[in-house]
Design an enzyme around this catalytic site. Structure first.
Site, mmCIF file in Angstrom:
data_model
loop_
_atom_site.group_PDB
_atom_site.id
_atom_site.type_symbol
_atom_site.label_atom_id
_atom_site.label_comp_id
_atom_site.label_asym_id
_atom_site.label_seq_id
_atom_site.Cartn_x
_atom_site.Cartn_y
_atom_site.Cartn_z
ATOM 1 C CG MET A 169 -1.717 -1.280 1.394
ATOM 2 S SD MET A 169 -2.892 -1.576 0.057
ATOM 3 C CE MET A 169 -4.298 -0.664 0.656
ATOM 4 C CB CYS A 170 0.707 4.260 -1.983
ATOM 5 S SG CYS A 170 0.664 3.211 -3.456
ATOM 6 N NE ARG A 171 1.050 4.533 3.945
ATOM 7 C CZ ARG A 171 0.028 4.268 4.765
ATOM 8 N NH1 ARG A 171 0.088 4.623 6.034
ATOM 9 N NH2 ARG A 171 -1.049 3.673 4.316
ATOM 10 C CG ASN A 177 -2.926 3.658 0.622
ATOM 11 O OD1 ASN A 177 -2.401 2.675 0.121
ATOM 12 N ND2 ASN A 177 -3.176 3.763 1.911
#
Length: 267
Positions: free
Chosen positions: A1-3, A112
């Site tokens: 998962m992204c930030r 995200n």
């Protein structure tokens, strides 16, 4: 998962959020604390607004922590509205076209989360796009396609409704493809005047989202706090739609538009 992290308010240097804080976005790129994966090294990007209607955009496939150009730009650029993202790929190759934020005209968007079973429903979702919108797609991610769906569903005139209709289209496409409905959507987007965000999931695991009001009166909304000592962070509840202006903040309940889902099934 992204930030990711976004800011709206009086102009400040991008480094004040992206590189300088103790748990800045660059720090999160190699040591996130609230993500499924601690490392977000599959590229990065920044979209910032200045004196022109459309945002500036800088993206690359390097890990954010290793790009000296990013640190230099953040030290020099001041903006009153920007979106910054570090990527942990869940869909799509590591390429510049797949790095967030995505931009179309004055709009910018970053995400995200993921669309589960995306490969099996992608053609159904692409079929909802006009030729103009389809030709704008540069990458292969579910995130960019969701952004294009929002534009197709009236983002210019009603951002909240457009987001709900795009989410409804994803639900309908999953059902039509015979795959479990699995949408995780924590996203931020802007038209250069307002900053919007959404936190939603079809299960009980909506990716995190926080807001704070800064000393200068600006507001920051993030997937993970970048300063755990000097700011008071408030968790945005799941199934929420956030609208920020330079003088106000509102949080409203959010759900996919079932009208859009019904129309997709008819189509």
């Amino acid at each position: 998962m992204c930030r990711w992290a976004a800011y709206l308010g009086p102009e400040l240097f991008l480094e004040d959020i992206v590189t300088a804080p103790c748990h800045s976005l660059i720090a999160q790129s190699h040591h996130a604390l609230e993500a499924k994966t601690a490392t977000n090294g599959d590229g990065f990007g920044i979209a910032w607004y200045g004196e022109r209607p459309e945002p500036g955009l800088y993206r690359d496939i390097l890990p954010a922590w290793s790009d000296a150009n990013l640190k230099s730009l953040c030290r020099q650029i001041r903006s009153g509205l920007f979106l910054a993202h570090v990527r942990a790929a869940t869909d799509g190759a590591t390429s510049r076209a797949n790095c967030h934020p995505f931009v179309s005209g004055r709009w910018s968007f970053m995400h995200n989360g993921q669309i589960g079973g995306f490969d099996r429903m992608r053609r159904r979702l692409e079929a909802r796009l006009s030729d103009t919108a389809y030709d704008e797609v540069q990458g292969t991610t579910d995130s960019e396609l969701f952004f294009m769906l929002m534009l197709e569903e009236g983002l210019e005139s009603d951002p909240e409704r457009a987001c709900a209709r795009a989410a409804g289209a994803v639900v309908a496409a999953a059902e039509a493809a015979g795959v479990p409905v699995h949408l995780r959507l924590t996203a931020a987007f802007s038209d250069g005047e307002r900053l919007y965000a959404v936190r939603f999931a079809t299960d009980n695991h909506a990716p995190t989202l926080y807001m704070t009001e800064m000393r200068d009166g600006g507001r920051s909304i993030v997937s993970e706090p970048y300063d755990r000592d000097g700011a008071e962070w408030h968790a945005v509840p799941p199934s929420s739609f956030v609208t920020l202006t330079r003088t106000s903040a509102s949080i409203r309940p959010f759900a996919p538009s079932m009208q859009a889902a019904r129309l997709a099934k008819v189509g």
